[in-house]
Design an enzyme around this catalytic site. Sequence first.
Site, mmCIF file in Angstrom:
data_model
loop_
_atom_site.group_PDB
_atom_site.id
_atom_site.type_symbol
_atom_site.label_atom_id
_atom_site.label_comp_id
_atom_site.label_asym_id
_atom_site.label_seq_id
_atom_site.Cartn_x
_atom_site.Cartn_y
_atom_site.Cartn_z
ATOM 1 N N ASP A 80 -1.628 -3.663 -0.649
ATOM 2 C CA ASP A 80 -2.555 -2.536 -0.781
ATOM 3 C C ASP A 80 -1.829 -1.221 -0.533
ATOM 4 O O ASP A 80 -0.713 -1.187 -0.012
ATOM 5 C CB ASP A 80 -3.734 -2.681 0.184
ATOM 6 C CG ASP A 80 -3.292 -2.747 1.645
ATOM 7 O OD1 ASP A 80 -2.242 -3.368 1.922
ATOM 8 O OD2 ASP A 80 -3.973 -2.185 2.514
ATOM 9 N N GLU A 142 -3.589 -4.239 4.713
ATOM 10 C CA GLU A 142 -2.769 -3.752 5.828
ATOM 11 C C GLU A 142 -3.079 -2.307 6.158
ATOM 12 O O GLU A 142 -3.049 -1.906 7.323
ATOM 13 C CB GLU A 142 -1.285 -3.909 5.464
ATOM 14 C CG GLU A 142 -0.320 -3.653 6.616
ATOM 15 C CD GLU A 142 0.147 -2.207 6.731
ATOM 16 O OE1 GLU A 142 0.826 -1.880 7.719
ATOM 17 O OE2 GLU A 142 -0.189 -1.382 5.843
#
Length: 382
Positions: A80, A142
């Site tokens: 991400d 994350e």
Amino acid sequence: MSTPSLIKMISQLVGTPSVSSTMPSRDMGNRPVIDALANWLEPLGFDVKVMPLKTQPHKANLIATLGTGTGGLVLAGHTDTVPCDDALWQSDPFALTERDNRLYGLGSADMKGFFAIAIEAIKPLLDSKLKAPVIILATADEESSMDGARALVKDDLLGARYAIVGEPTGLKPIYAHKGIMMESIVIEGRSGHSSNPLLGNNAMEAMHEVITELLTLRGELQAKYQHPGFAYPTPTLNLGCIHGGDNPNRICGRCELHFDLRTIPGMGNEEMREKISAKLREVALRRQINIGINALMPGIDAFEQPLHSELVTGVQELTKTEPETVSFCTEAPFFQKLGLQTLVMGPGHIDQAHQPDEFMPLEHIKPSIALLQQLIKRYCLA
């Protein structure tokens, strides 16, 4: 499906939006990125598992394993990115752009580029005999909750003993970083006319006592915990924002404080939360007022891999570089809790992360490939 060239892989990963955010309006899934990695790794002989997050099936981790045995190496990263403001970029953040010997694009350094580099490093070694597995691990979320790393269990990484988290560190090995807690304290008092304090219970005055207790605790923690490896060697506690009351002539009925605590190795987040809660209970009892504390985000523990451990000494030997510390948090403590010796090390610089015109220096690519190949040969090849 054949595996594309390195630049094409980075281009496709950057061109596939996978923003994670605490703001639901900006949050999106990472499955297209995971599917792309799976499509590239399966033809190379990897056993690929896509593991959707239980509460968010549009987000998933990927665990791709090549070989069997014990003592293997995990090459780990997150799929991400943070949100971005397109207007602040000189080029399209979702289109890889090469200029000035740099590859620009959202996630180029933090940290989609690492996956392409890892795959490129493995390609020439596919016909080699493995004594231990090479595992590529790609996680979700994350940048917001770290729910992907939190979802991992020991059985997910069977055979692995070492982990490299490919965050952008300029290829410097990082053996430690601080942890973080972000908390909200809410005091519910009783409002009333300010001309008669007996009519209410002032939440702002109670918060004044709470702040005094927090600053006292900060001093105690800084006297007790010190780590010379960090530029700021003690834990920090920052009072970030406060809101309370609504009028000068009205007793404040509610007050809320947000703060963060940056822990150093040796400090447990839960232990710290209990210390703070004990201080709050004392104020609540003393002032006969309701005080609550809530986490604003799931905390991340401090991380430290002992300098004498095999992975640290091995990487130090390969890189001829002294291990360092950083102030930002990573997924490293989650892998360490699974029993893996862990280091943070990857191409690119953290100064470019979360910034307009994020880039990966082209000059980092070949050294990164060479270093990962050395690590694979050291820990996985017969």
